[in-house]
Design a protein around this motif. Sequence first.
Motif, PDB file in Angstrom:
ATOM      1  N   ALA A   3     -21.712  84.330 105.837  1.00  0.00           N
ATOM      2  CA  ALA A   3     -22.318  83.140 105.228  1.00  0.00           C
ATOM      3  C   ALA A   3     -23.769  83.456 104.895  1.00  0.00           C
ATOM      4  N   PHE A   4     -24.245  82.897 103.786  1.00  0.00           N
ATOM      5  CA  PHE A   4     -25.626  83.102 103.360  1.00  0.00           C
ATOM      6  C   PHE A   4     -26.428  81.907 103.858  1.00  0.00           C
ATOM      7  N   ARG A   5     -27.297  82.141 104.855  1.00  0.00           N
ATOM      8  CA  ARG A   5     -27.871  81.050 105.641  1.00  0.00           C
ATOM      9  C   ARG A   5     -29.389  80.952 105.488  1.00  0.00           C
ATOM     10  N   LEU A   6     -29.862  79.697 105.481  1.00  0.00           N
ATOM     11  CA  LEU A   6     -31.296  79.403 105.545  1.00  0.00           C
ATOM     12  C   LEU A   6     -31.610  79.013 106.988  1.00  0.00           C
ATOM     13  N   GLU A   7     -32.532  79.767 107.625  1.00  0.00           N
ATOM     14  CA  GLU A   7     -32.852  79.515 109.022  1.00  0.00           C
ATOM     15  C   GLU A   7     -34.199  78.842 109.202  1.00  0.00           C
ATOM     16  N   THR A   8     -35.154  79.118 108.297  1.00  0.00           N
ATOM     17  CA  THR A   8     -36.493  78.539 108.382  1.00  0.00           C
ATOM     18  C   THR A   8     -36.966  78.193 106.976  1.00  0.00           C
ATOM     19  N   ILE A   9     -37.482  76.985 106.796  1.00  0.00           N
ATOM     20  CA  ILE A   9     -37.991  76.569 105.496  1.00  0.00           C
ATOM     21  C   ILE A   9     -39.069  77.543 105.024  1.00  0.00           C
ATOM     22  N   GLY A  10     -38.942  77.992 103.788  1.00  0.00           N
ATOM     23  CA  GLY A  10     -39.927  78.884 103.206  1.00  0.00           C
ATOM     24  C   GLY A  10     -39.609  80.355 103.365  1.00  0.00           C
ATOM     25  N   ASP A  11     -38.742  80.702 104.329  1.00  0.00           N
ATOM     26  CA  ASP A  11     -38.340  82.096 104.509  1.00  0.00           C
ATOM     27  C   ASP A  11     -37.124  82.403 103.642  1.00  0.00           C
ATOM     28  N   ALA A  12     -36.919  83.676 103.357  1.00  0.00           N
ATOM     29  CA  ALA A  12     -35.775  84.071 102.552  1.00  0.00           C
ATOM     30  C   ALA A  12     -34.481  83.864 103.347  1.00  0.00           C
ATOM     31  N   PRO A  13     -33.456  83.293 102.751  1.00  0.00           N
ATOM     32  CA  PRO A  13     -32.157  83.199 103.425  1.00  0.00           C
ATOM     33  C   PRO A  13     -31.598  84.606 103.646  1.00  0.00           C
TER      34      PRO A  13
END
Length: 322
Positions: A3-13
């Motif tokens: 899965a292509f995940r976003l972990e922290t706002i502003g950081d690259a997924p």
Amino acid sequence: MHAFRLETIGDAPRLCTIDRPVPGNDQVLLRIMACGLNFADLLMIRGQYQERPALPCTLGMELAGVVEAVGPGVDRIACGDRVAVFAGQGGLAEWGCFDASACTRIPDTMRFEEAAAFQVAYGTSHLALDHRARLQPQETLLVMGAAGGVGLTAVEIGKRMGARVIATARGSEKLRIAQAAGADHTIDSDAPALRETLRSLGGVDVVYDAVGGPAFFEAMRATNPEGRLIPIGFAGGDVPQIPANHLLVKNLSVIGLYWGGYLKFAPETLARSMAILFDWYTGGGLHPHVSHIFPLDRAQEALDLLRDRKSTGKIVVTPQHL
């Protein structure tokens, strides 16, 4: 599964390995065959979208695939069904669980890549032009950003509704694509004097703007009395600050539209719109344009292409081809 995940706002997924989900009450497990990218995915990464999902989350707002399992309480969707889903998140993965009520069966003739590129783009344009702006035959429709994901569908739908369509886009190749979709007149967005050019064509009755920025005001000044302006998105980066006093002179209306919002307060309106659109597609009246297809492990490259506005129509990611 991947899965292509976003972990922290502003950081690259990033591409992650997570457990394959199990469908709960009123849910289905979908083997995801295609996921369409939207400008809203970029806003979500930056924390600038209207809705902020809990983190970490799997990106990908709209998708299509095959139902592999159903949870308790599901009776309108069965294993093996080919469906499209607008979920808001979860599409950039190999599998996902989604509410059965969000699933729409797709025509047998529709490829998964087309289905994943269909709902948001065509749904936005149809709801904007038909339900909100009440576009009439013989009126003049200006589509700004006409070769993009939603812009190209606005050209196609506007022409089908009987309007005269003027399209703006950057460069001859994008203008050629807009013309192929039905535009009667094309204008390079880098050309000077947009207002004067539009006025020389008789002015416009409805402005569909997916770009924002200074061109919005040029278009507003070329709008005919009782014209309607629809700011759909701000791919150019600048949100127009509309001077209300200018609206009074020609009795103009500025119309807001958030397609996803109808899922909450008027889902029947959205369902009627989608039924019309699928009927038009089945009859050969709509032709989804997908310019790029990427596997899941190149999802960041796909998002970069979208951000840099180097695509036409839609970009689609195919998770099963990792």
